[in-house]
Design a protein around this motif. Structure first.
Motif, PDB file in Angstrom:
ATOM      1  N   ILE A  37     -40.635  45.605 112.519  1.00 28.22           N
ATOM      2  CA  ILE A  37     -40.294  44.732 111.399  1.00 28.22           C
ATOM      3  C   ILE A  37     -41.082  45.189 110.172  1.00 28.22           C
ATOM      4  CG2 ILE A  37     -40.305  42.366 110.519  1.00 28.22           C
ATOM      5  CD1 ILE A  37     -38.497  42.468 112.901  1.00 28.22           C
ATOM      6  N   ARG A  38     -40.354  45.603 109.126  1.00 25.88           N
ATOM      7  CA  ARG A  38     -41.022  46.053 107.897  1.00 25.88           C
ATOM      8  C   ARG A  38     -40.868  45.023 106.789  1.00 25.88           C
ATOM      9  NH1 ARG A  38     -42.807  50.981 109.049  1.00 25.88           N
ATOM     10  NH2 ARG A  38     -41.730  52.036 110.754  1.00 25.88           N
ATOM     11  N   ASN A  39     -39.722  44.385 106.730  1.00 20.93           N
ATOM     12  CA  ASN A  39     -39.473  43.288 105.795  1.00 20.93           C
ATOM     13  C   ASN A  39     -39.642  41.996 106.590  1.00 20.93           C
ATOM     14  OD1 ASN A  39     -38.814  43.613 103.081  1.00 20.93           O
ATOM     15  ND2 ASN A  39     -36.874  42.533 103.379  1.00 20.93           N
ATOM     16  N   PRO A  90     -40.473  37.980 107.728  1.00 21.19           N
ATOM     17  CA  PRO A  90     -40.321  36.612 107.229  1.00 21.19           C
ATOM     18  C   PRO A  90     -41.633  36.174 106.560  1.00 21.19           C
ATOM     19  CG  PRO A  90     -39.631  36.762 109.532  1.00 21.19           C
ATOM     20  CD  PRO A  90     -40.264  38.063 109.181  1.00 21.19           C
ATOM     21  N   SER A  91     -41.568  35.226 105.617  1.00 20.58           N
ATOM     22  CA  SER A  91     -42.717  34.949 104.747  1.00 20.58           C
ATOM     23  C   SER A  91     -44.022  34.661 105.503  1.00 20.58           C
ATOM     24  CB  SER A  91     -42.382  33.825 103.767  1.00 20.58           C
ATOM     25  OG  SER A  91     -41.742  32.774 104.433  1.00 20.58           O
ATOM     26  N   TYR A 120     -45.068  35.901 108.121  1.00 23.64           N
ATOM     27  CA  TYR A 120     -45.572  37.070 108.838  1.00 23.64           C
ATOM     28  C   TYR A 120     -45.795  38.268 107.919  1.00 23.64           C
ATOM     29  CZ  TYR A 120     -44.481  34.472 113.047  1.00 23.64           C
ATOM     30  OH  TYR A 120     -44.461  33.524 114.020  1.00 23.64           O
ATOM     31  N   GLU A 121     -45.560  38.052 106.612  1.00 25.23           N
ATOM     32  CA  GLU A 121     -45.642  39.159 105.657  1.00 25.23           C
ATOM     33  C   GLU A 121     -46.978  39.917 105.737  1.00 25.23           C
ATOM     34  OE1 GLU A 121     -44.616  37.208 102.028  1.00 25.23           O
ATOM     35  OE2 GLU A 121     -42.701  38.265 101.847  1.00 25.23           O
ATOM     36  N   TYR A 168     -44.934  45.311 112.035  1.00 22.38           N
ATOM     37  CA  TYR A 168     -45.317  45.012 113.417  1.00 22.38           C
ATOM     38  C   TYR A 168     -44.112  45.222 114.328  1.00 22.38           C
ATOM     39  CZ  TYR A 168     -43.291  40.519 111.977  1.00 22.38           C
ATOM     40  OH  TYR A 168     -42.457  39.546 111.462  1.00 22.38           O
ATOM     41  N   LEU A 213     -50.774  34.408 116.822  1.00 24.05           N
ATOM     42  CA  LEU A 213     -49.477  34.799 116.239  1.00 24.05           C
ATOM     43  C   LEU A 213     -49.539  34.743 114.717  1.00 24.05           C
ATOM     44  CD1 LEU A 213     -46.786  33.116 118.522  1.00 24.05           C
ATOM     45  CD2 LEU A 213     -47.347  35.538 118.376  1.00 24.05           C
ATOM     46  N   TYR A 214     -49.951  33.597 114.177  1.00 22.90           N
ATOM     47  CA  TYR A 214     -50.164  33.506 112.729  1.00 22.90           C
ATOM     48  C   TYR A 214     -50.985  32.256 112.413  1.00 22.90           C
ATOM     49  CZ  TYR A 214     -46.304  30.098 112.688  1.00 22.90           C
ATOM     50  OH  TYR A 214     -45.501  29.034 112.915  1.00 22.90           O
ATOM     51  N   SER A 216     -36.142  50.787 104.889  1.00 23.39           N
ATOM     52  CA  SER A 216     -36.032  50.234 106.238  1.00 23.39           C
ATOM     53  C   SER A 216     -36.438  48.765 106.219  1.00 23.39           C
ATOM     54  CB  SER A 216     -36.931  51.000 107.208  1.00 23.39           C
ATOM     55  OG  SER A 216     -36.903  50.348 108.461  1.00 23.39           O
ATOM     56  N   ILE A 217     -35.605  47.929 106.844  1.00 26.77           N
ATOM     57  CA  ILE A 217     -35.905  46.495 106.941  1.00 26.77           C
ATOM     58  C   ILE A 217     -36.517  46.213 108.312  1.00 26.77           C
ATOM     59  CG2 ILE A 217     -34.919  44.175 106.858  1.00 26.77           C
ATOM     60  CD1 ILE A 217     -34.626  45.624 104.217  1.00 26.77           C
ATOM     61  N   ALA A 218     -35.870  46.739 109.339  1.00 23.52           N
ATOM     62  CA  ALA A 218     -36.336  46.610 110.720  1.00 23.52           C
ATOM     63  C   ALA A 218     -35.751  47.814 111.452  1.00 23.52           C
ATOM     64  CB  ALA A 218     -35.862  45.301 111.342  1.00 23.52           C
TER      65      ALA A 218
END
Ligand SMILES: [Zn+2]
Lengths: 133, 384
Positions: free
Chosen positions: A63-65, A67-68, A70-71, A76, A114-115, B196-198
């Motif tokens: 995941i590069r983008n 969810p807020s 987890y930014e 990860y 986790l967060y 890349s998004i995922a």
């Protein structure tokens, strides 16, 4: 919006910390998260069972983008892990360089943070998986 | 059960309509559909919408939208099945007319996503996933699609550039659709090199965020024949659900809800997959589009990319797919998308200039999907 209230966290503790599942006493199928009716044979006769802690990566993503919430942690890895009894779990993979991840890689469950939920002051813990070497 | 026809179609151009409210874009679609149907008296309405609660801070959206469309006091119901809401609204409207309860029924779909910033839109779309076991682990909808895409590539030895062909074809087709959001062509290279998004999903494998509204007027076929020379029959419908959590399914690449919905629709329409001459499929992510082509029976498992490559699904191919531009380029105003797809097939079967193809198809299919196979609808239309 996606905050979990504290009672909801308590309720999920057996699943999130101990990997508690349910097993159908009629046909043997195992459900995670636990169910109280079996989709396979419709039996309502299910009992608690603990899942094995080891399995292999069935598929994964980085995941590069994020969810807020987890930014801060991006990038990860998240994988679907197929446990030794064929039950599947979706979880983050930790203690591993993303580039080294592979389908079929053996992994084991660990409890990790986790967060942090700053507003509610709740730190969310749960299972992640790490490679077994 | 009565035969049901579509006699009116109304579409708005999908875009980031910062200057218009959800009421205005919905009213525009309804007015166009009513004019197209020679303004019958509408007796009830069903509106597909996924998330006005979050995007627009508004519940009771059906009463609001119907009032601002000038349709006083008729029964109006919002239908929500996630991203497939528009397809489910069509089925509700079909049932209403087929049962004989009402004669003239409005089916609408609307989503006004541009009221929030894109990260918040992401969080809203994430509400469609299994919160306690997926979202809480940090999964995003793109991440879910990425898990499935990687497994598909691994199992069938398909490359990401082959899967990207669907996005490229969508963009090519959208150029001639006046209602499409992204009316420009893209190169394969730009899809693969996008951010890349995922992994392995780049931005260019994903549908954009946009605002749009679509509307259809339904009535009994008997009535339709008195009103228009080109009634389009809803010849078959089907819907099926599946487990919300990805790990609850035995096989991640088995999008059973599409297959089961399609089987029902084919049976009702008394046709086979090969009889479908044109289709709009739900490619919220390119990989879901490929799986749809396979579950609908248009391609063998693992073969969809190869057929895309040889032009089978192109605009002038054997079975044109997504001549509108698909979700990738027509756009994906979530709850409206299923209504757009059905409307586009109706326009193509009517030979309407805006979505015309060289052949003159009589049978078309539209398919919706929510999330990673969570809910599906299939609608089969026939020119009578
Ligand atoms: Zn059982």
């Amino acid at each position: 919006m996606s905050d979990l209230r504290v009672p909801k966290l308590w309720r999920e503790i057996p699943q999130h910390y101990r990997l508690e599942a349910s097993k159908c006493l009629s046909c043997g199928r195992i459900y995670f998260p636990p169910k109280t009716i079996c989709n396979n044979c419709k039996s309502k006769n299910l009992e608690k069972t603990a899942l094995p802690r080891k399995g292999v990566i069935e598929t994964f993503t980085i995941i590069r983008n994020a969810p807020s919430k987890y930014e801060l942690y991006a990038p990860y890895a998240i994988a679907i892990v197929k446990l030794e009894n064929d039950v599947k779990i979706l979880a983050q993979i930790t203690d591993c360089e993303p580039a080294k991840l592979q389908i079929g890689m053996p992994v084991e469950a660990v409890i990790r943070r986790l967060y942090d939920d700053g507003e509610n002051g709740v730190i969310h813990y749960g299972f992640k998986f790490r490679p077994v070497f | 059960m009565r035969d049901v026809a579509i006699i009116g179609v109304g579409l708005t151009k999908i875009d980031l309509h910062f200057d218009k409210s959800i009421r205005e874009i919905f009213k525009e679609a309804v007015s166009k559909a009513l004019d197209d149907a020679f303004n019958p008296v509408i007796e009830s309405a069903y509106i597909g919408n996924m998330a006005a609660d979050e995007f627009n801070n508004q519940k009771n959206i059906s009463s609001l939208l119907i009032d601002f469309s000038g349709l006083n006091n008729i029964p109006a119901t919002r239908i929500e099945t996630g991203e497939s809401s528009g397809g489910s609204a069509l089925i509700a409207g079909f049932n209403d007319v087929a049962s004989g309860l009402h004669d003239f029924v409005l089916v609408g779909g609307v989503e006004k996503m541009s009221e929030v910033v894109s990260t918040e839109a992401e969080s809203i779309i994430s509400l469609g996933m299994f919160h306690e076991y997926e979202t809480i682990q940090g999964l995003s909808p793109e991440g879910a699609a990425a898990l499935i895409m990687r497994l598909y590539m691994h199992k069938y030895n398909v490359k990401d550039e082959d899967i990207a062909l669907l996005a490229q074809q969508d963009h090519k087709n959208a150029v001639s659709n006046p209602y499409a959001q992204l009316r420009f062509e893209v190169t394969l290279e730009s899809i693969l090199k996008a951010r890349s998004i995922a992994d392995p999903i780049t931005l260019m494998h994903c549908a954009p965020i946009g605002d749009g509204a679509a509307a259809l007027i339904l009535c009994p076929m008997e009535e339709a024949k008195k009103i228009t020379d080109t009634p389009i029959q809803i010849a078959g419908i089907g819907q099926a659900s599946d487990a919300l959590g990805l790990t609850q399914r035995d096989d991640l690449l088995d999008f059973k809800s599409i297959r089961l919905a399609a089987e029902k629709a084919y049976k009702m329409a008394k046709i086979k997959p090969e009889d479908v001459q044109v289709a709009e499929i739900f490619d919220s992510y390119t990989i879901y589009g490929l799986l749809a082509l396979e579950e609908l029976g248009f391609a063998q498992r693992g073969e969809a990319a190869a057929m895309l490559k040889n032009g089978f699904f192109s605009k002038n191919g054997v079975k044109p797919v997504n001549i509108s531009g698909g979700l990738k380029a027509r756009g994906h105003p979530i709850g409206a998308t299923g209504v757009y797809q059905t409307a586009e097939i109706a326009l193509t079967l009517r030979g309407d200039a805006q979505l015309k193809i060289d052949s003159t198809p009589e049978v078309g299919l539209a398919q919706t999907l929510s999330g990673a196979g969570v809910n599906s609808t299939v609608q089969i239309l026939r020119r009578v």
